[in-house]
Design a protein around this motif. Structure first.
Motif, short mmCIF file in Angstrom:
data_model
loop_
_atom_site.label_atom_id
_atom_site.label_comp_id
_atom_site.label_asym_id
_atom_site.label_seq_id
_atom_site.Cartn_x
_atom_site.Cartn_y
_atom_site.Cartn_z
N ILE A 25 36.83 -33.04 37.44
CA ILE A 25 35.62 -33.75 37.87
C ILE A 25 35.47 -34.98 36.98
N THR A 26 35.47 -36.16 37.59
CA THR A 26 35.60 -37.38 36.81
C THR A 26 34.46 -38.37 37.11
N PRO A 27 34.20 -39.31 36.16
CA PRO A 27 33.10 -40.27 36.30
C PRO A 27 33.56 -41.56 36.98
N TRP A 28 32.60 -42.45 37.18
CA TRP A 28 32.87 -43.69 37.92
C TRP A 28 33.47 -44.79 37.06
N ASN A 29 33.29 -44.74 35.73
CA ASN A 29 33.59 -45.93 34.93
C ASN A 29 35.07 -46.15 34.66
N PHE A 30 35.88 -45.09 34.72
CA PHE A 30 37.34 -45.24 34.61
C PHE A 30 37.96 -44.39 35.72
N PRO A 31 37.91 -44.89 36.95
CA PRO A 31 38.26 -44.04 38.10
C PRO A 31 39.73 -43.67 38.21
N ALA A 32 40.61 -44.38 37.51
CA ALA A 32 42.03 -44.01 37.51
C ALA A 32 42.39 -43.20 36.27
N ALA A 33 42.06 -43.73 35.09
CA ALA A 33 42.51 -43.11 33.85
C ALA A 33 41.89 -41.74 33.61
N MET A 34 40.63 -41.55 34.01
CA MET A 34 40.02 -40.24 33.79
C MET A 34 40.67 -39.17 34.66
N LEU A 35 41.18 -39.56 35.83
CA LEU A 35 41.90 -38.59 36.66
C LEU A 35 43.27 -38.29 36.10
N THR A 36 44.03 -39.31 35.75
CA THR A 36 45.41 -39.06 35.31
C THR A 36 45.45 -38.37 33.96
N ARG A 37 44.43 -38.60 33.12
CA ARG A 37 44.40 -37.92 31.82
C ARG A 37 44.19 -36.43 31.99
N LYS A 38 43.72 -36.01 33.16
CA LYS A 38 43.51 -34.59 33.45
C LYS A 38 44.63 -34.03 34.32
N THR A 67 34.62 -34.98 32.72
CA THR A 67 34.16 -36.10 31.91
C THR A 67 32.87 -36.60 32.51
N GLY A 68 31.82 -36.69 31.69
CA GLY A 68 30.53 -37.13 32.19
C GLY A 68 29.47 -36.94 31.14
N SER A 69 28.24 -36.82 31.58
CA SER A 69 27.11 -36.74 30.65
C SER A 69 27.02 -35.38 29.99
N THR A 70 26.42 -35.37 28.81
CA THR A 70 26.20 -34.12 28.10
C THR A 70 25.28 -33.20 28.89
N GLU A 71 24.30 -33.77 29.57
CA GLU A 71 23.37 -32.96 30.36
C GLU A 71 24.11 -32.17 31.44
N VAL A 72 24.99 -32.83 32.18
CA VAL A 72 25.76 -32.14 33.21
C VAL A 72 26.74 -31.16 32.57
N GLY A 73 27.33 -31.54 31.45
CA GLY A 73 28.23 -30.63 30.74
C GLY A 73 27.56 -29.32 30.38
N LYS A 74 26.32 -29.39 29.95
CA LYS A 74 25.58 -28.17 29.59
C LYS A 74 25.34 -27.29 30.82
N GLU A 130 34.54 -33.65 28.12
CA GLU A 130 34.44 -34.91 27.38
C GLU A 130 33.12 -35.54 27.80
N LEU A 131 32.14 -35.48 26.88
CA LEU A 131 30.75 -35.75 27.23
C LEU A 131 30.26 -37.06 26.61
N GLY A 132 28.96 -37.17 26.46
CA GLY A 132 28.35 -38.43 26.05
C GLY A 132 28.71 -38.86 24.65
N GLY A 133 28.51 -40.14 24.40
CA GLY A 133 28.74 -40.70 23.07
C GLY A 133 27.61 -41.64 22.69
N HIS A 134 27.58 -41.98 21.43
CA HIS A 134 26.60 -42.95 20.93
C HIS A 134 27.22 -43.56 19.68
N ALA A 135 28.29 -44.34 19.89
CA ALA A 135 29.20 -44.69 18.81
C ALA A 135 28.60 -45.68 17.82
N PRO A 136 28.68 -45.37 16.53
CA PRO A 136 28.32 -46.34 15.51
C PRO A 136 29.51 -47.24 15.17
N LEU A 137 29.21 -48.47 14.81
CA LEU A 137 30.22 -49.39 14.29
C LEU A 137 29.70 -49.92 12.96
#
Length: 480
Positions: free
Chosen positions: A149-162, A228-235, A251-258
């Motif tokens: 089950i994959t998200p919209w933002n990387f419609p090719a790579a999220m599928l092939t990585r699985k 791959t998707g939101s933490t809420e749906v993952g739960k 593979e759920l949500g992120g909030h990356a620091p730089l």
């Protein structure tokens, strides 16, 4: 090139089906135009796809690893041959600049190539025995039917990585792409067919996410869920998996620091921040969402970042010169606007950008740098998923680590420093599964991708990526 914009179908057991169902429109967020439709499938279609994958599992899993690799190698070749068509489809259905779409197709194909070879290295073990007359072995077996089950933002790579590791391991697959960007998945399914995969080995269902996912979770023939998707749906999926103890990779949500320390190469840090933050209009799970800059380079970093961001061109992703495309939909735009309004109301200062782009039909937001932010602001507490770079001043390495870790998420982080000792000590304190050290683009097929805390379970990519699709079977052999 011309990309067809007609009715697409889904593929179950080698047959293209769904023309008798209602349809879902797929809309180009750059202009609001409908670019295609897909069948609005539900529980029945999900169950048929699972049954097909289950029936195909025995023969597919009994093939040699070399034979399965042959199919994957053919798929990799076809993806590269059809790179432009895949990229154009991706751009018109979800807005990604065409340059990035081409890059994603290469990235997606690299997972198929990597796991075609990695499947040949699934090794068992012979364990020294504890007594005469026994031989102890560990055999490796595919887990079974896999639902991806994959998200919209990387419609090719999220599928092939699985699907890459699943197929290489001997599993069969049911793919469920996002309703926002399913057309790329349809094209990938066409290429699987051209590659000669036997019927039922790869299946594609489109339609209601809740109905299809509900049927998949309730079906005891599905032994593995990779999401791959939101933490809420993952739960929700974790709770739904409990009755059957389904195997999960999340593979759920992120909030990356730089983090930019005062001995960093500021130009390199700016380059890394732009690469991380503004790729895909900030709509990535590992993009920099919180930027912490030490006071000694704070002003210089903001000035240089603003100049770099102002040079980015916003527009329809089909334009070869565009750097930042649209957000996926109006809800995404509204969220970015809310975050910015909250930050400004609490004292943040906009350095550049800060407004939606109102000329035209698309859902665009100006690439934005906002400084003088602090942890009271929503933009520093929630994943914005848009082209906004909030910059907060810090005074020490200890403060950087404390603020970076002050989140339930732990997917990706970035550190910029030229001092090896400082970088090592800081990274050792960070609770994130992926760290880019002087690197704003750390992803690659040969490395493990995944997060800590509420950012998920398991890893994708690298030699660890295939482990999620394998069961270890211990065999004790009596030799007397």
């Amino acid at each position: 090139m011309t990309v067809k914009t007609d009715n697409y179908l889904m593929c179950i057991n080698g047959e293209w089906v769904g023309d008798e169902l209602g349809t879902l429109n797929v809309t180009n967020p750059a202009n609001g135009e409908i670019v295609g439709t897909v069948p609005n499938g539900g529980e029945k279609e999900a169950d048929l796809a699972v049954a097909a994958a289950h029936d195909a599992f025995a023969s597919w899993s009994e093939l040699t690893a070399h034979d399965r690799a042959g199919y994957l190698q053919k798929l990799n070749q076809l993806m590269l041959e059809h790179q432009e068509e895949l990229a154009q489809i991706m751009t018109i259905e979800m807005g990604k600049p065409i340059k990035e779409s081409r890059g994603e197709v290469n990235y997606a194909a690299s997972f198929i190539e990597w796991f075609a070879e990695e499947g040949k290295r699934i090794y068992g073990e012979t364990i020294p025995t504890h007594k005469d007359g026994k031989r102890l072995q560990v055999w490796k077996k595919p887990v079974g039917v896999v639902a991806a089950i994959t998200p919209w933002n990387f419609p090719a790579a999220m599928l092939t990585r699985k699907m890459g590791p699943a197929l290489a391991a001997g599993c069969t697959v049911v793919m469920k792409p996002s309703g926002e960007s399913p057309l790329t998945a349809v094209k990938l399914m066409e290429l699987c067919e051209k590659a000669g995969f036997p019927k039922g080995v790869v299946n594609l269902v489109t339609g209601s996410s809740s109905k299809i996912a509900g049927a998949i979770m309730a079906n005891d023939k599905v032994r593995k869920i990779t999401f791959t998707g939101s933490t809420e749906v993952g739960k929700v999926l974790i709770r739904q998996s409990a009755d059957q103890v389904k195997n999960l990779s999340l593979e759920l949500g992120g909030h990356a620091p730089l983090v930019v320390l005062d001995d960093a190469d500021v130009d390199l840090a700016v380059k890394g921040a732009v690469a991380s933050k503004f790729r895909n209009a900030g709509q990535t799970c590992i993009c920099a969402n919180r930027i912490y800059v030490q006071e000694g380079v704070y002003d210089a970093f903001n000035d240089k970042l603003a100049k770099a961001v102002e040079a980015l061109k916003v527009g329809d992703g089909t334009d070869e010169t565009v750097d930042v495309g649209p957000l996926i939909n109006q809800d995404g735009l509204d969220k970015v606007s809310r975050h910015m309004q909250d930050a400004v109301s609490k004292g943040a200062n906009v350095v550049t950008g800060g407004e939606p782009v109102t000329d035209g039909k698309g859902v665009f937001y100006q690439p934005t740098v906002v400084k003088d932010v602090d942890e009271s602001m929503v933009v520093m507490q929630e994943e914005t998923f848009g082209p906004v770079a909030p910059v907060q001043k810090i005074t020490s390495d200890e403060e950087a680590a404390k603020l970076a870790n002050d989140t339930p998420y732990g997917l990706a982080a970035y550190v910029f420093t030229e001092n090896v000792a400082r970088g090592t000590k800081l990274i050792e304190k960070l609770d994130f599964g992926i760290v880019g050290w002087n690197d704003g683009a750390p992803s690659a097929p040969q490395v493990p991708f995944g997060g800590m805390k509420e950012s998920g379970i398991g890893r994708e990519g690298g030699h660890e990526g295939i482990d999620a699709f394998i069961e270890s079977q211990y065999v004790s052999i009596g030799m007397e």
